[in-house]
Design a protein around this motif. Structure first.
Motif, short mmCIF file in Angstrom:
data_model
loop_
_atom_site.label_atom_id
_atom_site.label_comp_id
_atom_site.label_asym_id
_atom_site.label_seq_id
_atom_site.Cartn_x
_atom_site.Cartn_y
_atom_site.Cartn_z
N LEU A 32 0.82 -1.21 0.00
CA LEU A 32 0.00 0.00 0.00
C LEU A 32 0.86 1.26 0.00
CD1 LEU A 32 -2.84 -1.10 2.43
CD2 LEU A 32 -2.96 -0.85 -0.06
N ALA A 33 2.00 1.23 0.67
CA ALA A 33 2.91 2.38 0.65
C ALA A 33 3.49 2.59 -0.75
CB ALA A 33 4.04 2.18 1.66
N TRP A 34 3.88 1.50 -1.43
CA TRP A 34 4.37 1.61 -2.81
C TRP A 34 3.26 2.18 -3.70
CZ3 TRP A 34 9.10 1.34 -4.79
CH2 TRP A 34 10.09 0.67 -4.08
N ALA A 35 2.05 1.68 -3.54
CA ALA A 35 0.93 2.14 -4.37
C ALA A 35 0.63 3.62 -4.09
CB ALA A 35 -0.31 1.29 -4.11
N ARG A 36 0.65 4.01 -2.82
CA ARG A 36 0.39 5.41 -2.46
C ARG A 36 1.47 6.33 -3.03
NH1 ARG A 36 -0.45 4.52 2.60
NH2 ARG A 36 1.73 4.66 3.19
N SER A 81 3.83 4.98 -12.28
CA SER A 81 3.37 3.69 -12.80
C SER A 81 4.39 2.60 -12.49
CB SER A 81 3.15 3.78 -14.31
OG SER A 81 2.17 4.75 -14.59
N LEU A 82 5.66 2.93 -12.63
CA LEU A 82 6.72 1.98 -12.31
C LEU A 82 6.70 1.61 -10.83
CD1 LEU A 82 9.20 0.48 -13.47
CD2 LEU A 82 10.56 2.47 -12.85
N SER A 88 3.52 -4.04 -6.71
CA SER A 88 2.69 -5.23 -6.95
C SER A 88 3.56 -6.47 -7.12
CB SER A 88 1.83 -5.04 -8.20
OG SER A 88 0.99 -3.93 -8.05
N GLN A 89 4.60 -6.34 -7.94
CA GLN A 89 5.50 -7.48 -8.17
C GLN A 89 6.17 -7.89 -6.86
OE1 GLN A 89 9.11 -7.30 -8.02
NE2 GLN A 89 9.27 -9.46 -8.54
N ARG A 90 6.60 -6.93 -6.09
CA ARG A 90 7.28 -7.20 -4.82
C ARG A 90 6.34 -7.90 -3.84
NH1 ARG A 90 11.67 -8.42 -1.93
NH2 ARG A 90 11.47 -7.60 0.16
N TYR A 91 5.10 -7.47 -3.78
CA TYR A 91 4.15 -8.09 -2.87
C TYR A 91 3.97 -9.58 -3.19
CZ TYR A 91 -0.14 -9.47 -0.64
OH TYR A 91 -1.06 -10.15 0.11
#
Length: 145
Positions: A32-36, A81-82, A88-91
């Motif tokens: 969620l932190a990466w997405a935010r 976007s990256l 996502s990939q990391r999760y």
């Protein structure tokens, strides 16, 4: 058909031994932190593009002299976007490793995010300094006394 797809996406329950649940929830918070962060970059890029479009209507109002704002907006949207894609990939990679009882530090992702942030900050500084130089070239917009 949709039901079958949803069943495929559903995670299999894991035994909550040791710190499995805590680790999985921490991994979700990290995602969620990466997405935010990624969405923040994307939103900033979109806002910058809209400001550039607004400045083309009334350049005196915003005093934007540099047409590199479109490039900067594209870089921000691409970086965001990256960020979301990497998060996502990391999760999912972490989830797979945790099922095996393993963990791999995120050296590449952290380095990539740091490089993106430094690059965006450097480019933003150059853009601001270039716009400041354009303002000083004899445009006072009637503010002098």
């Amino acid at each position: 058909m949709i039901r079958e797809m949803l069943l495929q996406l559903r995670a299999k329950p894991l035994q909550n031994t040791g710190s499995v649940a805590r680790d999985l929830l921490a991994s979700e918070r990290t995602f969620l932190a990466w997405a935010r962060s990624g969405l923040g970059f994307i939103a900033l890029g979109v806002a910058l593009e809209k400001m550039e479009a607004f400045a083309s209507i009334s350049p005196q109002l915003l005093q934007l002299e540099n047409k590199n704002t479109r490039t900067a907006a594209a870089v921000l949207v691409g970086s965001g976007s990256l960020c979301v894609a990497h998060g996502s990939q990391r999760y999912f990679a972490s989830l797979s490793l945790m099922r095996q009882g393993l963990f791999q530090p995120n050296i590449v992702g952290v380095s990539l995010m740091a490089a993106i942030c430094i690059g965006v900050a450097f480019a933003g500084t150059l853009l601001v300094l270039d716009n400041e130089g354009g303002r000083r070239k004899g445009k006072d917009f009637g503010l002098s006394t």
